[in-house]
Write a protein that holds these residues in place. Structure first.
Motif, PDB file in Angstrom:
ATOM      1  N   GLN A  74       0.829  -1.205   0.000  1.00  0.00           N
ATOM      2  CA  GLN A  74       0.000   0.000   0.000  1.00  0.00           C
ATOM      3  C   GLN A  74       0.863   1.254   0.000  1.00  0.00           C
ATOM      4  O   GLN A  74       0.579   2.208  -0.727  1.00  0.00           O
ATOM      5  CB  GLN A  74      -0.908  -0.004   1.241  1.00  0.00           C
ATOM      6  CG  GLN A  74      -2.012  -1.005   1.169  1.00  0.00           C
ATOM      7  CD  GLN A  74      -2.772  -1.142   2.477  1.00  0.00           C
ATOM      8  OE1 GLN A  74      -2.273  -0.824   3.546  1.00  0.00           O
ATOM      9  NE2 GLN A  74      -4.005  -1.635   2.389  1.00  0.00           N
ATOM     10  N   ARG A  75       1.951   1.251   0.779  1.00  0.00           N
ATOM     11  CA  ARG A  75       2.820   2.416   0.849  1.00  0.00           C
ATOM     12  C   ARG A  75       3.527   2.644  -0.496  1.00  0.00           C
ATOM     13  O   ARG A  75       3.684   3.777  -0.924  1.00  0.00           O
ATOM     14  CB  ARG A  75       3.833   2.252   1.969  1.00  0.00           C
ATOM     15  CG  ARG A  75       3.177   2.331   3.347  1.00  0.00           C
ATOM     16  CD  ARG A  75       4.136   1.996   4.447  1.00  0.00           C
ATOM     17  NE  ARG A  75       5.026   3.106   4.750  1.00  0.00           N
ATOM     18  CZ  ARG A  75       4.672   4.184   5.421  1.00  0.00           C
ATOM     19  NH1 ARG A  75       3.436   4.306   5.852  1.00  0.00           N
ATOM     20  NH2 ARG A  75       5.531   5.142   5.672  1.00  0.00           N
ATOM     21  N   SER A  76       3.926   1.568  -1.152  1.00  0.00           N
ATOM     22  CA  SER A  76       4.606   1.718  -2.444  1.00  0.00           C
ATOM     23  C   SER A  76       3.648   2.250  -3.512  1.00  0.00           C
ATOM     24  O   SER A  76       4.081   2.859  -4.485  1.00  0.00           O
ATOM     25  CB  SER A  76       5.228   0.395  -2.886  1.00  0.00           C
ATOM     26  OG  SER A  76       4.238  -0.516  -3.305  1.00  0.00           O
ATOM     27  N   GLN A  77       2.365   2.018  -3.313  1.00  0.00           N
ATOM     28  CA  GLN A  77       1.359   2.520  -4.248  1.00  0.00           C
ATOM     29  C   GLN A  77       0.811   3.885  -3.840  1.00  0.00           C
ATOM     30  O   GLN A  77      -0.103   4.403  -4.452  1.00  0.00           O
ATOM     31  CB  GLN A  77       0.209   1.507  -4.359  1.00  0.00           C
ATOM     32  CG  GLN A  77       0.633   0.202  -4.993  1.00  0.00           C
ATOM     33  CD  GLN A  77      -0.453  -0.875  -4.890  1.00  0.00           C
ATOM     34  OE1 GLN A  77      -1.410  -0.754  -4.114  1.00  0.00           O
ATOM     35  NE2 GLN A  77      -0.286  -1.940  -5.640  1.00  0.00           N
ATOM     36  N   GLY A  78       1.357   4.404  -2.746  1.00  0.00           N
ATOM     37  CA  GLY A  78       0.955   5.731  -2.292  1.00  0.00           C
ATOM     38  C   GLY A  78      -0.406   5.795  -1.621  1.00  0.00           C
ATOM     39  O   GLY A  78      -1.069   6.820  -1.648  1.00  0.00           O
ATOM     40  N   GLN A  79      -0.837   4.684  -1.042  1.00  0.00           N
ATOM     41  CA  GLN A  79      -2.141   4.673  -0.389  1.00  0.00           C
ATOM     42  C   GLN A  79      -2.047   5.076   1.060  1.00  0.00           C
ATOM     43  O   GLN A  79      -1.123   4.820   1.751  1.00  0.00           O
ATOM     44  CB  GLN A  79      -2.784   3.290  -0.492  1.00  0.00           C
ATOM     45  CG  GLN A  79      -3.089   2.897  -1.899  1.00  0.00           C
ATOM     46  CD  GLN A  79      -3.650   1.494  -2.023  1.00  0.00           C
ATOM     47  OE1 GLN A  79      -3.594   0.706  -1.096  1.00  0.00           O
ATOM     48  NE2 GLN A  79      -4.195   1.188  -3.169  1.00  0.00           N
TER      49      GLN A  79
END
Length: 79
Positions: A74-79
């Protein structure tokens, strides 16, 4: 904050990084968005811990492997 290898060897593993998040949250008035660097550092350490020890290894400082991977994704996808 120590290096990754050093933080993996603490008891419990990654504990200094978990403490760094707590310190950051306390200083920022519990604004998680101000502590992203510390959270990423903990996740990096926990991911390395599970890669070394396997998903069955226990670590009180780390989220469970499945939750950790979900949060990292999620963090790598900017969520």
């Amino acid at each position: 904050m120590g290096g990754l290898e050093q933080d993996l060897k603490t008891d419990p593993p990654c504990h200094p990084r978990a403490c760094a998040i707590q310190d950051c949250l306390t200083k920022s008035g519990y604004k998680e968005e101000k502590c992203q660097k510390q959270i990423d550092a903990l996740y990096e350490c926990c991911n390395a811990f599970y890669e070394k020890k396997g998903d069955d290894a226990g670590c009180v400082s780390c989220p469970k492997p499945n939750l950790l991977r979900l949060k990292m994704k999620q963090r790598s996808q900017g969520q």
